[in-house]
Scaffold this motif. Structure first.
Motif, mmCIF file in Angstrom:
data_model
loop_
_atom_site.group_PDB
_atom_site.id
_atom_site.type_symbol
_atom_site.label_atom_id
_atom_site.label_comp_id
_atom_site.label_asym_id
_atom_site.label_seq_id
_atom_site.Cartn_x
_atom_site.Cartn_y
_atom_site.Cartn_z
ATOM 1 N N VAL A 271 32.530 11.214 3.035
ATOM 2 C CA VAL A 271 32.196 12.491 2.392
ATOM 3 C C VAL A 271 31.218 13.294 3.241
ATOM 4 O O VAL A 271 30.449 14.097 2.727
ATOM 5 N N ASP A 272 31.279 13.100 4.554
ATOM 6 C CA ASP A 272 30.364 13.825 5.446
ATOM 7 C C ASP A 272 30.479 15.336 5.279
ATOM 8 O O ASP A 272 29.484 16.062 5.375
ATOM 9 N N ALA A 273 31.699 15.831 5.033
ATOM 10 C CA ALA A 273 31.894 17.284 4.910
ATOM 11 C C ALA A 273 31.588 17.793 3.506
ATOM 12 O O ALA A 273 31.410 18.996 3.309
ATOM 13 N N LEU A 274 31.520 16.895 2.530
ATOM 14 C CA LEU A 274 31.412 17.292 1.122
ATOM 15 C C LEU A 274 29.981 17.703 0.784
ATOM 16 O O LEU A 274 29.053 16.900 0.877
ATOM 17 N N ARG A 275 29.826 18.968 0.351
ATOM 18 C CA ARG A 275 28.488 19.484 0.027
ATOM 19 C C ARG A 275 28.313 19.805 -1.451
ATOM 20 O O ARG A 275 27.186 19.861 -1.937
ATOM 21 N N TYR A 276 29.402 20.035 -2.157
ATOM 22 C CA TYR A 276 29.309 20.459 -3.552
ATOM 23 C C TYR A 276 30.218 19.605 -4.430
ATOM 24 O O TYR A 276 31.445 19.680 -4.322
ATOM 25 N N VAL A 277 29.618 18.790 -5.292
ATOM 26 C CA VAL A 277 30.359 18.091 -6.333
ATOM 27 C C VAL A 277 29.955 18.779 -7.634
ATOM 28 O O VAL A 277 28.873 18.556 -8.173
ATOM 29 N N ILE A 278 30.829 19.646 -8.116
ATOM 30 C CA ILE A 278 30.529 20.507 -9.259
ATOM 31 C C ILE A 278 31.193 19.917 -10.494
ATOM 32 O O ILE A 278 32.368 19.561 -10.467
ATOM 33 N N TYR A 279 30.425 19.807 -11.570
ATOM 34 C CA TYR A 279 31.005 19.235 -12.781
ATOM 35 C C TYR A 279 30.535 20.013 -14.006
ATOM 36 O O TYR A 279 29.493 20.663 -14.008
ATOM 37 N N GLY A 280 31.370 19.947 -15.040
ATOM 38 C CA GLY A 280 31.067 20.633 -16.284
ATOM 39 C C GLY A 280 32.153 20.331 -17.288
ATOM 40 O O GLY A 280 32.831 19.312 -17.201
ATOM 41 N N ALA A 281 32.330 21.215 -18.268
ATOM 42 C CA ALA A 281 33.368 21.171 -19.312
ATOM 43 C C ALA A 281 32.992 20.314 -20.504
ATOM 44 O O ALA A 281 33.437 20.582 -21.618
ATOM 45 N N SER A 282 32.194 19.262 -20.316
ATOM 46 C CA SER A 282 31.732 18.449 -21.436
ATOM 47 C C SER A 282 30.517 17.666 -20.965
ATOM 48 O O SER A 282 30.257 17.567 -19.759
ATOM 49 N N PRO A 283 29.751 17.093 -21.905
ATOM 50 C CA PRO A 283 28.549 16.352 -21.511
ATOM 51 C C PRO A 283 28.883 15.187 -20.590
ATOM 52 O O PRO A 283 29.874 14.482 -20.778
ATOM 53 N N MET A 284 28.022 14.969 -19.606
ATOM 54 C CA MET A 284 28.221 13.889 -18.639
ATOM 55 C C MET A 284 27.432 12.657 -19.077
ATOM 56 O O MET A 284 26.204 12.729 -19.224
ATOM 57 N N PRO A 285 28.088 11.505 -19.281
ATOM 58 C CA PRO A 285 27.349 10.279 -19.588
ATOM 59 C C PRO A 285 26.384 9.940 -18.451
ATOM 60 O O PRO A 285 26.771 9.966 -17.273
ATOM 61 N N ARG A 286 25.142 9.628 -18.794
ATOM 62 C CA ARG A 286 24.140 9.388 -17.759
ATOM 63 C C ARG A 286 24.512 8.239 -16.826
ATOM 64 O O ARG A 286 24.324 8.365 -15.603
ATOM 65 N N PRO A 287 25.052 7.119 -17.307
ATOM 66 C CA PRO A 287 25.415 6.056 -16.364
ATOM 67 C C PRO A 287 26.424 6.502 -15.308
ATOM 68 O O PRO A 287 26.393 6.028 -14.171
ATOM 69 N N VAL A 288 27.307 7.416 -15.678
ATOM 70 C CA VAL A 288 28.323 7.885 -14.725
ATOM 71 C C VAL A 288 27.674 8.712 -13.611
ATOM 72 O O VAL A 288 27.926 8.474 -12.423
ATOM 73 N N ILE A 289 26.852 9.682 -13.982
ATOM 74 C CA ILE A 289 26.245 10.526 -12.950
ATOM 75 C C ILE A 289 25.279 9.711 -12.090
ATOM 76 O O ILE A 289 25.166 9.940 -10.880
ATOM 77 N N GLU A 290 24.602 8.755 -12.688
ATOM 78 C CA GLU A 290 23.689 7.928 -11.896
ATOM 79 C C GLU A 290 24.443 7.072 -10.882
ATOM 80 O O GLU A 290 24.020 6.939 -9.726
ATOM 81 N N ARG A 291 25.574 6.503 -11.295
ATOM 82 C CA ARG A 291 26.382 5.715 -10.356
ATOM 83 C C ARG A 291 26.949 6.605 -9.262
ATOM 84 O O ARG A 291 26.974 6.223 -8.077
ATOM 85 N N MET A 293 25.717 9.450 -8.088
ATOM 86 C CA MET A 293 24.666 9.856 -7.150
ATOM 87 C C MET A 293 24.260 8.704 -6.242
ATOM 88 O O MET A 293 23.931 8.912 -5.070
ATOM 89 N N ALA A 294 24.275 7.477 -6.776
ATOM 90 C CA ALA A 294 23.946 6.325 -5.942
ATOM 91 C C ALA A 294 24.951 6.150 -4.809
ATOM 92 O O ALA A 294 24.604 5.713 -3.701
ATOM 93 N N LEU A 295 26.214 6.510 -5.069
ATOM 94 C CA LEU A 295 27.262 6.360 -4.057
ATOM 95 C C LEU A 295 27.285 7.524 -3.068
ATOM 96 O O LEU A 295 27.475 7.325 -1.860
ATOM 97 N N TRP A 296 27.132 8.748 -3.567
ATOM 98 C CA TRP A 296 27.343 9.924 -2.724
ATOM 99 C C TRP A 296 26.089 10.751 -2.462
ATOM 100 O O TRP A 296 26.136 11.694 -1.691
ATOM 101 N N GLY A 297 24.998 10.426 -3.135
ATOM 102 C CA GLY A 297 23.765 11.160 -2.877
ATOM 103 C C GLY A 297 23.515 12.263 -3.889
ATOM 104 O O GLY A 297 24.405 13.060 -4.181
#
Length: 516
Positions: A271-291, A293-297
């Motif tokens: 994901v060297d080129a990837l700068r924007y991981v944009i999410y929305g549409a419904s609430p994000m479960p905290r364990p998902v976003i934490e995992r 971010m741990a993988l991709w920063g």
């Protein structure tokens, strides 16, 4: 005067002609080719009786033609009405009837549904893309005989160019009307608040382009970026496409991110080129976003809060704010957006108190199609739009969603409305009464759950539960069917005898919570 959507389409074509604009399935089109094809399609549609202002239904999955077709409708001054291909035949029929569409454009993979719609609605004029029905036209073939210049038409900022169905938070089927001006304002909103797209950017789309994902097309078009389209979402092929296309931006709903973090290939994806991981549409479960971010920063993740009525960003949670308690926020108000919190009397609440979120922004739609009372309830004369969401601001101006003023369920990024599912269940002879609620779910955020009281002579069983789920699936879109059926003797009621979904939901959630 602010530019129209047509102005922005023409600017992008003029400024980036030979560059690659759109790619899908190993094929690509330059900006000049999209511009020419959309002009030819506009003429082809006009030749089939689509006059300015005509509402035209689009039954098209993600494809290479998605962008040229949308642009063609704008150039022909048409009012496009996208149909979600996942919906059932009765739902599509109702949408066509409600909007008075007499002309439908379908993708080759949806020819069977188009034929069924024509049978259900005699007189519906159906034309395909690389396909045709008896008596209809292959628009791609017809377009080849048309001029590559835009039709000579005058448009205004108030012209409706998109009628987009949303059940909103009330459960009432309604169609929000975007204009030349409001849709252009969405483009500004995205560029100002999420990403200043450049010619070096490429956005990968796997979610349907008729929803939030599609609003990123025009900003990228205007700035010379690439739009890379996948036919649908499958985690491993999506990750492979990020690498192959060197995508710099992706847009996800929480369920998609949940599926990615459960895929081993996410940990090794380049994901060297990837700068924007944009999410929305419904609430994000905290364990998902934490995992994730741990993988991709943490530095890659952006959250937006918005509604169909006022896209895209009402509030934005930037990467630097993705930590601690702020992970529970939907962000700070976006540029060009005003946000107020109101009490039941319509007055501003005291600081730190919850209230209904009201917003005012240039991207707000021009009300709902053929629904004056609902429009008056939602859209106020001074430009404020009532969202029916309840929120609270913290001392730093971060907006936290607290609840909904309705019983809407958000499952996998899709809105599911209990009454619609309940009516389908009640059509089964074994069901005496029922209530449908959303319960927390690690994968879907909320799982559609049906609580059923059986009619005399019926006994609860796993087989009957499966039968009821199949019964709903045959009548509604698959994502609306219950994930679980709970049998009960009585459904809780309010003092006036109405279903008390809130009490039922609270009871079921309390029963499923682990002891403290």
């Amino acid at each position: 005067m602010a530019p129209t959507t047509l102005d922005l389409i023409r600017r992008g074509a003029a400024q980036h002609g030979p560059r690659t604009a759109v790619s899908c399935g190993g094929r690509s089109l330059s900006f000049a080719e999209v511009d020419a094809l959309s002009a030819r399609l506009a003429h082809a549609l006009r030749a089939r009786g689509a006059e300015p202002g005509t509402r035209i239904a689009l039954l098209v999955n993600n494809s290479l033609y998605s962008v040229p077709l949308d642009f063609a409708c704008v150039k022909a001054a048409l009012n496009r009405v996208p149909l979600n291909a996942r919906l059932s035949l009765p739902e599509h029929v109702r949408m066509l009837q409600d909007t008075g569409c007499r002309l439908l454009v379908f993708g080759a993979d949806l020819a069977e549904r188009a034929a069924a719609l024509r049978e259900a609605l005699p007189g519906l004029d159906c034309h395909g893309l690389d396909a045709s029905l008896p008596g209809g036209t292959d628009l791609i073939a017809a377009a080849a005989q048309q001029p590559a210049r835009d039709p000579d038409l005058q448009v205004s900022a108030d012209d409706v160019i998109l009628t987009l169905f949303t059940s909103g938070t009330t459960g009432t089927l309604k169609a929000a009307q975007h204009t030349q001006g409001s849709y252009a304002a969405i483009c500004r909103n995205v560029l100002l608040n999420l990403l200043p797209a450049t010619p070096d950017d490429a956005m990968l789309h796997a979610a349907s382009l008729i929803h939030a994902s599609g609003v990123f097309v025009l900003p990228f078009w205007l700035r010379g970026g690439r739009t890379v389209i996948l036919p649908g979402f499958e985690p491993e092929s999506f990750l492979a496409a990020i690498e192959r296309e060197r995508a710099t931006a992706i847009n996800l709903v929480p369920t998609m991110l949940q599926m990615l973090v459960e895929t081993p290939a996410m940990a090794t994806c380049n994901v060297d080129a990837l700068r924007y991981v944009i999410y929305g549409a419904s609430p994000m479960p905290r364990p998902v976003i934490e995992r994730a971010m741990a993988l991709w920063g943490q530095h890659r993740f952006w959250q937006y809060y918005g509604q169909t009525e006022v896209p895209l960003c009402l509030a934005v949670l930037r990467p630097e704010d993705h930590h601690g308690e702020r992970l529970g926020a939907c962000g700070q108000p976006a540029v060009e957006v005003e946000v107020r919190l109101l009490d039941e009397s319509g007055h501003d609440v005291a600081p730190g108190q919850p209230g209904e979120i009201a917003v005012r922004a240039p991207s707000a739609v021009a009300g709902y199609h053929a629904a004056p009372e609902l429009t008056a309830e939602t859209f106020k004369p001074d430009g404020w739009v009532l969202t029916r969401d309840v929120g609270v601001f913290d001392e730093h101006g971060f907006l936290f969603l607290k609840d909904r003023t309705s019983d809407m369920i958000v499952s996998g990024g899709y809105n599911v409305y209990p009454r619609e599912v309940e009516e389908a269940l009640l059509a089964h002879p074994a069901v005496r009464e029922c209530a449908v609620v959303g319960l927390p779910d690690d994968k879907w955020v909320e799982a559609v759950t049906a609580v059923v009281a059986l009619a005399p002579g019926n006994a609860e069983s796993d087989a009957l539960a499966a039968e009821l789920i199949a019964h709903v699936a045959a009548r509604l879109a698959s994502y609306k069917k219950p994930q679980r059926v709970i049998f009960t003797e009585q459904i809780p009621k309010t003092a006036v005898g109405k279903l008390n979904r809130r009490a039922l939901r609270d009871r079921l959630r309390a029963a499923s919570d682990p002891p403290a």
